[in-house]
Write an enzyme that holds these catalytic residues in place. Structure first.
Site, PDB file in Angstrom:
ATOM      1  N   GLY A  26       1.051  -1.148  -0.298  1.00  0.00           N
ATOM      2  CA  GLY A  26      -0.028   0.190  -0.290  1.00  0.00           C
ATOM      3  C   GLY A  26       0.588   1.139   0.116  1.00  0.00           C
ATOM      4  CB  VAL A  53      -1.929  -6.987   0.326  1.00  0.00           C
ATOM      5  CG1 VAL A  53      -0.357  -7.056  -0.011  1.00  0.00           C
ATOM      6  CG2 VAL A  53      -3.071  -6.237   0.853  1.00  0.00           C
ATOM      7  CG  ASN A  83       0.375   0.685   4.815  1.00  0.00           C
ATOM      8  OD1 ASN A  83      -0.055   1.956   5.682  1.00  0.00           O
ATOM      9  ND2 ASN A  83       0.368   1.568   3.440  1.00  0.00           N
ATOM     10  CB  SER A  99      -7.090   2.194  12.778  1.00  0.00           C
ATOM     11  OG  SER A  99      -7.732   3.352  13.363  1.00  0.00           O
ATOM     12  CE1 TYR A 112      -9.186   0.583   8.889  1.00  0.00           C
ATOM     13  CE2 TYR A 112      -9.122   1.522  10.619  1.00  0.00           C
ATOM     14  CZ  TYR A 112      -8.643   1.407   9.656  1.00  0.00           C
ATOM     15  OH  TYR A 112      -7.376   2.009  10.039  1.00  0.00           O
ATOM     16  CE  LYS A 121      -6.271  -1.462   9.527  1.00  0.00           C
ATOM     17  NZ  LYS A 121      -4.485  -1.892   9.269  1.00  0.00           N
TER      18      LYS A 121
END
Length: 239
Positions: A7, A55, A81, A133, A146, A150
């Site tokens: 990324g 990925v 990333n 995050s 999300y 994470k």
């Protein structure tokens, strides 16, 4: 030093790649699209290279690591990333969007680390940096996929640090808060979200990409040789 950043052609990944270049590293940026990699090539020439990589696909990440090792003679640093988000409450989030996030943010980190390890070992060791995050500890409605992804990355990072310690490979996680780039840019542009978040920031503002990059450069450097298995928050004191 020779680094791979997934990324690495857009958002914070692009800034991390440039931070490594400024520190004297050679960098391969792996991503599905070229993004801003052309700007880096113009500035840093043969020290930086873009290689297409997805990925979500193990063979694609294997090819990325092989390309980096062949081009620069080895791999010392890997930054996992690449990541995406799909917003939606648990009730309304589609299974397809859930899988999109998990396949990139969780499977993608696993594929990246697994593909990197033989190359790092071959060079006598190295460092891996994953990206999390601040939202993992400060939940927001509509971000279940999300946040879950994470949180998984943080736990996976700690497991890798334990497993790889005898292989001379350090593994840490960088956990940025609200930045003016990447996903945080939407928060900065939304007056309602600013009103909600700014009073909770001890810094009183969003972070710059360079402030996150400074931490990334430190974590992969010899200066952080005694830092391992950690989740390092760079969030301006987000309450």
């Amino acid at each position: 030093m020779r680094a791979v950043v997934t990324g690495g052609t857009a958002g914070l990944g692009r800034y991390i790649a440039e931070g490594f270049l400024q520190a004297g590293a050679q960098v391969v940026c792996g991503a599905r699209g070229e993004g801003q990699s052309g700007e880096l090539v113009k500035r840093y020439g043969e020290f930086v290279h873009y290689h297409p990589a997805d990925v979500r696909e193990p063979a694609s990440v294997d090819g990325l690591m092989t390309e980096a090792a062949d081009r620069f003679g080895g791999v010392d640093i890997v930054v996992a990333n690449a990541g995406i988000t799909r917003n939606g409450t648990v009730r309304r989030l589609s299974p397809e969007h859930w899988r999109d996030v998990m396949s990139t943010n969780v499977d993608g980190v696993f594929h990246t680390v697994q593909a990197a390890l033989p190359h790092l070992e071959r060079g006598g060791g190295g460092t891996i940096l994953t990206l999390s995050s601040a939202m993992t500890g400060r939940i927001a409605p509509g971000a279940s996929a999300y946040v879950a992804s994470k949180a998984a990355v943080e736990a996976f990072t700690r497991c890798c640090a334990v497993e790889f310690a005898g292989r001379r490979v350090r593994v840490n996680c960088l956990s940025p808060g609200i930045l003016t780039v990447g996903m945080g840019a939407a928060v900065c542009a939304d007056e309602r979200l600013r009103a909600a978040y700014w009073p909770r920031l001890l810094a009183g503002r969003a972070g710059t990409p360079q402030e996150a990059v400074n931490a990334a450069v430190f974590l992969v450097s010899p200066a952080a040789s005694y830092v391992n298995g950690q989740v390092v928050q760079v969030d301006g004191g987000l309450l």
